[in-house]
Each structure stands twice: as C-alpha cells, then as structure tokens.
Design a protein around this motif. Sequence first.
Motif, mmCIF file in Angstrom:
data_model
loop_
_atom_site.group_PDB
_atom_site.id
_atom_site.type_symbol
_atom_site.label_atom_id
_atom_site.label_comp_id
_atom_site.label_asym_id
_atom_site.label_seq_id
_atom_site.Cartn_x
_atom_site.Cartn_y
_atom_site.Cartn_z
ATOM 1 N N UNK A 1 -14.523 54.866 73.574
ATOM 2 C CA UNK A 1 -15.332 55.864 74.370
ATOM 3 C C UNK A 1 -16.753 55.346 74.219
ATOM 4 N N UNK A 2 -17.784 55.948 74.921
ATOM 5 C CA UNK A 2 -18.990 55.485 75.003
ATOM 6 C C UNK A 2 -19.689 55.454 73.547
ATOM 7 N N UNK A 3 -20.284 54.130 73.379
ATOM 8 C CA UNK A 3 -20.948 53.829 71.955
ATOM 9 C C UNK A 3 -22.381 54.491 71.761
ATOM 10 N N UNK A 4 -22.915 54.851 72.853
ATOM 11 C CA UNK A 4 -24.172 55.450 72.752
ATOM 12 C C UNK A 4 -24.429 56.924 73.451
ATOM 13 N N UNK A 5 -23.354 57.639 73.074
ATOM 14 C CA UNK A 5 -23.588 59.249 73.305
ATOM 15 C C UNK A 5 -24.524 59.729 72.486
ATOM 16 N N UNK B 1 -23.713 41.947 66.080
ATOM 17 C CA UNK B 1 -23.772 40.703 64.698
ATOM 18 C C UNK B 1 -23.028 41.076 63.645
ATOM 19 N N UNK B 2 -22.306 42.133 63.485
ATOM 20 C CA UNK B 2 -21.211 42.377 62.656
ATOM 21 C C UNK B 2 -19.863 41.538 62.679
ATOM 22 N N UNK C 1 -31.222 49.215 67.667
ATOM 23 C CA UNK C 1 -30.787 48.731 66.188
ATOM 24 C C UNK C 1 -29.260 48.890 66.054
ATOM 25 N N UNK C 2 -28.693 50.054 66.815
ATOM 26 C CA UNK C 2 -27.048 49.932 66.641
ATOM 27 C C UNK C 2 -26.354 49.039 67.649
ATOM 28 N N UNK C 3 -27.120 48.601 68.569
ATOM 29 C CA UNK C 3 -26.558 47.569 69.628
ATOM 30 C C UNK C 3 -26.459 46.112 68.833
#
Length: 391
Positions: A202-206, A250-251, A243-245
């Motif tokens: 799903x969309x990671x920025x909803x 980077x994880x 920040x989430x992106x």
Amino acid sequence: MELSYFSGRNILILSPQPWNNLFISKHNYARAFAVHNKVIYVGAPGHNKGGFKFTKPEKDINLQILEYNIPLPEKIKFHWNRVYQLFIKFTLKRIFKKEGIDFDVCIDFGCYQQYRSIHWIPAKTHIFFPVDDHYFLRIQDRGANLIFSVSENICKKFSNSGKQCHFINHGLNREFEENALRILNENDFWKRSNKATVGYSGNLFIPFLDIPVLKKIVSDNPWVEFHFFGDTRFDEKNKEHIEWDYFLRNASNVVLHGFVHPKDLAQSLSSMDAFLLCYKPDYKNYHAENSHKVFEYLSTGKVLITTYLSIYSSNPLMLMSGKNKNEELPAIFTNTIESLERYNSLALQKKRIALSLDNTYSRQIKRIEYLIKDVTKNSSYLEKSSRNNDK
C-alpha cells in the motif's frame, strides 16, 4: 434453474478514480462484473475541447473504459460545481444516445463532485456504493434504489437517518484468488525460512499510517526483513514524510519494491512469512474498522499482525492491538514472529485461505444479487425513483 441476476446485463460503473493499474474496489468490481456482463467504466472527465473514446483494457472480459472531455477548465468543478455537473450530464447523455446504450444497472462508487444524483442515468436499477467514509459524506440515496457499503460506520449513518444500507465486505481480486487456489492445489503451504520476511502493501505516505509505530517495529527487529510494496511518492514539504522516506531508504532490513502489478504482487506476497497493517484512525475519514488489504494477506495463508480493526476484533486468524492502543503493536509483532510455527500452523493457513475465498469479488456480487432479488420481490420499490436529489 433460475438465471443469475448479473448475467448478460449492461452495467455502468461510475468511479471517482480513473482506470489504471492500481486496482481498488471500483476497478475490481468492474473486472468481476465483466466476466458475465457487458461493463462500461466511467471516471471523471478530461478538460479538452471535447470528444470521447472507448478502450478495452483486458481481452478476456467484456469491459470498456469510456474516456470523455468537457469544454471547460478543471477549476470550474471547485468554483461552479453545478455548471460542471450539468456539462457532465449533458455530455454523457449525448454519448449514450449516440452509441445507443441503455443500462440494466448503474453503480455509483461515490462520484460526489460529478453527480448530485444518478437517477437520470438510463438504467433499471441504480446502486449507490460508498466505500470510503468522509466527514462530509451526505446521507442521501443519490437517486439510487439500493445502497451498499464496506463500512459498518457508513451503514450505521444511513440507518440512523432511516435509510437502509447493506454491508458488503471488501473483496479478493482475481489475481489473489488464483494464487490462493494454486496454494491449495499444489499444497504449497508455509514453511519457516532462515530469515523471517514481513510484507506491507500500500501507499507508504497515506495520512492514516502510524509512522512512529512502524519505525519502532522495523528498528526493534533488525533480524526481520521488511518488504514494502506500494507508491513511495510523498509531499516533499512534509517534514514527517521526508524523515520517513530517509528512514526507509537507509534501514538495512527494509526492501522497497515500489508499485507492483496485482499479478506479480500476489506472487511476491506469497513468499512472505507474515504481514503488517499499522493504521491510526481520526474517526472522521477513517474509523479503524476495515481494510481492503486483509483478504489479500489472508489469501496467502500467513498471519496478519495489525492495529485494531473493529470488524475483525474477535477474529482468531490475525493478531491485533487493542482499540486506540497502537503502542501495543511492537510487542505483539515481536512475539508473533518468534512463534511463527504456532501462528502459521497448517490448520490456520487453511482457515485464512478459506475465509479469503469466501470473499472474492464474484462472491460479493452473489451477495449483492441476493439482496437485489430480495428487494425486487416488491417490484414497486425498484420502480420508485428518488427524484428529489436530481433537482
């Protein structure tokens, strides 16, 4: 033998979303109806000088996409919405007349900007099917004879206003259905791999994604590999999104796949050991009651770890945090992954697949059919129209 109501019908699907490869309920219903009926799918208009065209996106079903234009700038739908709707009504009437099209069934999936009412559409049966709740959702039948929704909250709103709205759950699309049947036929059930893999689709920025809780889950479980499938575009002015992106990219235990076609997605999700949903309700637009991803995940047989979903609150086939207790999810997640043999037992896998296959789009269409037949016992009901919304 009694013939199916949805066989050999002409069906019009009105959708607020255009036709594309990102299949959600409107697209999936159109595809499912088109197996035994002729379906025309209509999204919002374009804004060129005029003209229209029909396209056929899939060879094996009787589905056509109608794209059309109106000679008005797009901004008019916000500032002069009544004029915008009149142009749409006039244009579609002209197209239907020119093509000699009449419909047996018209289904409005919540095209609030385009239509005040669907009564004027030339169809014998008019259905209003709001999928998503909104704080601005007006409790009107919009010229429909029947109202359905995947949301119990929406159904309750209509019920409280003296209107009947029937609950129809989300559906499992064709690609996931075929994959579930393959798992059963080939006896291809889960066995623990060396490294646990967890899928999210799903969309990671909803706006309803609980990013802080998801971050904690990923950070607390470095031995787990997280596979995210879905749109990664975001608002570059939103600090939390930036920040989430950065975190996701980077994880070391995160794999970003981007958008994946439904057929490939079904196969990719089959290789996961478990699935994750992590939403936060605002109780205006999202009420923590349901998700269309549930049946897709369960169709693989694997365990789903999720924040609270009221419709499934007593369902033993998934692990869930309490209502308004998202902070419980990280501990539930870790405990579940450590006990995958228990939560992905063969018996539980078969039950999850059985539940998902009982909620395919073809099954949901059957349930809609039974409700229509129920109503048509009193034929005057379907002949009665709600003209007050068309004024």
